[in-house]
Design a protein around this motif. Structure first.
Motif, PDB file in Angstrom:
ATOM      1  N   UNK A  33       0.855  -1.200   0.000  1.00  0.00           N
ATOM      2  CA  UNK A  33       0.000   0.000   0.000  1.00  0.00           C
ATOM      3  C   UNK A  33       0.891   1.250   0.000  1.00  0.00           C
ATOM      4  N   UNK A  34       0.385   2.298  -0.623  1.00  0.00           N
ATOM      5  CA  UNK A  34       1.047   3.597  -0.577  1.00  0.00           C
ATOM      6  C   UNK A  34       0.703   4.302   0.732  1.00  0.00           C
ATOM      7  N   UNK A  35       1.445   5.366   1.022  1.00  0.00           N
ATOM      8  CA  UNK A  35       1.231   6.095   2.264  1.00  0.00           C
ATOM      9  C   UNK A  35      -0.066   6.906   2.274  1.00  0.00           C
ATOM     10  N   UNK A  36      -0.576   7.184   3.466  1.00  0.00           N
ATOM     11  CA  UNK A  36      -1.823   7.967   3.614  1.00  0.00           C
ATOM     12  C   UNK A  36      -1.892   8.500   5.047  1.00  0.00           C
ATOM     13  N   UNK A  37      -2.743   9.481   5.247  1.00  0.00           N
ATOM     14  CA  UNK A  37      -3.036   9.975   6.587  1.00  0.00           C
ATOM     15  C   UNK A  37      -4.233   9.218   7.140  1.00  0.00           C
ATOM     16  N   UNK A  38      -4.170   8.850   8.409  1.00  0.00           N
ATOM     17  CA  UNK A  38      -5.313   8.138   9.001  1.00  0.00           C
ATOM     18  C   UNK A  38      -5.704   8.787  10.323  1.00  0.00           C
ATOM     19  N   UNK A  39      -7.010   8.918  10.552  1.00  0.00           N
ATOM     20  CA  UNK A  39      -7.505   9.408  11.840  1.00  0.00           C
ATOM     21  C   UNK A  39      -6.876   8.579  12.962  1.00  0.00           C
ATOM     22  N   UNK A  40      -6.396   9.261  13.991  1.00  0.00           N
ATOM     23  CA  UNK A  40      -5.739   8.554  15.095  1.00  0.00           C
ATOM     24  C   UNK A  40      -6.720   7.719  15.905  1.00  0.00           C
ATOM     25  N   UNK A  41      -7.993   8.043  15.806  1.00  0.00           N
ATOM     26  CA  UNK A  41      -8.994   7.288  16.570  1.00  0.00           C
ATOM     27  C   UNK A  41     -10.275   7.190  15.746  1.00  0.00           C
ATOM     28  N   UNK A  42     -11.171   6.299  16.142  1.00  0.00           N
ATOM     29  CA  UNK A  42     -12.447   6.232  15.419  1.00  0.00           C
ATOM     30  C   UNK A  42     -13.185   7.561  15.555  1.00  0.00           C
ATOM     31  N   UNK A  43     -14.029   7.876  14.593  1.00  0.00           N
ATOM     32  CA  UNK A  43     -14.857   9.084  14.653  1.00  0.00           C
ATOM     33  C   UNK A  43     -15.719   9.018  15.913  1.00  0.00           C
ATOM     34  N   UNK A  44     -15.653  10.080  16.713  1.00  0.00           N
ATOM     35  CA  UNK A  44     -16.408  10.071  17.969  1.00  0.00           C
ATOM     36  C   UNK A  44     -17.828  10.561  17.751  1.00  0.00           C
ATOM     37  N   UNK A  45     -18.650  10.338  18.765  1.00  0.00           N
ATOM     38  CA  UNK A  45     -20.036  10.821  18.720  1.00  0.00           C
ATOM     39  C   UNK A  45     -20.056  12.339  18.583  1.00  0.00           C
TER      40      UNK A  45
END
Ligand SMILES: [Ca+2]
Ligand SMILES: [Ca+2]
Ligand SMILES: [Cu+2]
Length: 325
Positions: A33-45
């Motif tokens: 896979x190529x590089x990407x930015x990812x949210x550090x945590x699941x989307x919160x309420x």
């Protein structure tokens, strides 16, 4: 939750899947896979609330199902709602999930147990009761995407090669719980040795080697890919390792069969607070399940990624709503 937005995941080649556990994870095989930015945590309420406030989005669980989509189902049963886990008072057959799943009219992301419930005290927990379409809409609103299964699994492994868990091969090193899962005999005995009976704040457990919180456990996370019942084996030649694989159309052989089987299924990853060794040992990076795109439940959420310039957004799928037994 301040100051922890996204983490850069440098891409690479890794061993995806596992030969050790469930058939759908097999075979372990090489993927790049190529590089990407990812949210550090699941989307919160709280984050999901900002999206709804800004856009007026009505989630799938809040919409009345269209009877035309559910031939043979009593229209009086087609009311907005979502799947809520209910702990049975005693041991039940693991073959009958109706013993612990209830379709609760009125249950939705801001009323997680149905009418009378609220998010109070849970704003920093992952949003739940979101169908795939809801997750995708949230991602688009923020100029983001849902990860492919390969991106999600590469990130979850946190730089460790071929390990069972995202922190290594041992479930609770030194007796320490490192994810929100289920301890005790599912579904009737929730010992909550990890400190949480249901969902937990997204930063309650240590991050993985890449600084990502809650990849395993807490809530399953939607990915962009359609589900297949197993992985493909390694190509014969090393030159042909799949790069950025994604499955953007529903496989034909998954269609047909019992009620609901015609609804496309997408891959969810990481397991949840309801995963227990006696039923579902899926709080692991290789673990995967196919979830009907119209399903929402108290143990499914998502997180987003951003690919560097030029990466095409993933295709959209249209889904219909199924009856929840
Ligand atoms: Ca737990
Ligand atoms: Ca998770
Ligand atoms: Cu599970």
């Amino acid at each position: 939750m301040a100051g922890r937005k996204a983490v850069w995941i440098e891409g690479g080649t890794f061993l995806m899947g596992s030969d050790e556990f469930y058939p759908e994870e097999r075979p372990a095989h090489r993927v790049a896979v190529d590089g990407f930015w990812m949210d550090a945590h699941p989307v919160t309420a709280a984050e999901f609330r900002r999206f709804v406030d800004a856009t007026g989005w009505v989630t799938v669980a809040e919409r009345p199902p269209n009877p035309a989509d559910y031939p043979g189902v009593d229209p009086s049963l087609l009311v907005p709602g979502s799947l809520v886990f209910r702990c049975p008072p005693h041991r039940v057959s693991l073959r009958d999930h109706r013993q612990w799943w209830a379709y609760v009219p009125g249950a939705c992301w801001h009323r997680p147990e149905g009418p009378g419930s609220s998010l109070t005290g849970r704003e920093d927990h992952p949003v739940t009761h979101v169908a795939w379409e809801d997750a995708e809409a949230f991602a688009r609103w923020g100029g983001k995407s849902l990860p492919t299964e390969a991106e999600w699994e590469f990130a979850a492994r946190g730089g460790l090669e071929g390990m069972r868990f995202v922190w290594g091969d041992e479930f609770a090193p030194g007796g320490r719980m490192l994810a929100n899962t289920w301890q005790g005999e599912f579904p009737w005995q929730n010992l909550a040795a990890d400190g949480f009976e249901g969902t937990s704040p997204v930063d309650a457990f240590p991050p993985n080697g890449y600084g990502l919180f809650d990849m395993p456990g807490n809530v399953w996370e939607w990915t962009a890919d359609f589900f297949t019942s197993h992985h493909s084996a390694d190509p014969v030649k090393a030159c042909c390792i799949p790069k950025n694989p994604r499955l953007t159309s529903a496989p034909r052989k998954d269609a047909g069969g019992p009620p609901g089987a015609a609804i496309p299924r997408r891959v969810v990853k990481g397991g949840s607070h309801l995963c227990a060794p006696n039923y579902c040992l899926r709080y692991r990076p290789a673990a995967r399940q196919g979830e009907s795109v119209d399903t929402s439940a108290c143990h499914i959420g998502f997180r987003c990624i951003v690919r560097p310039d030029g990466a095409a957004p993933l295709s959209r799928a249209s889904g219909t709503r199924k009856e929840h037994a």
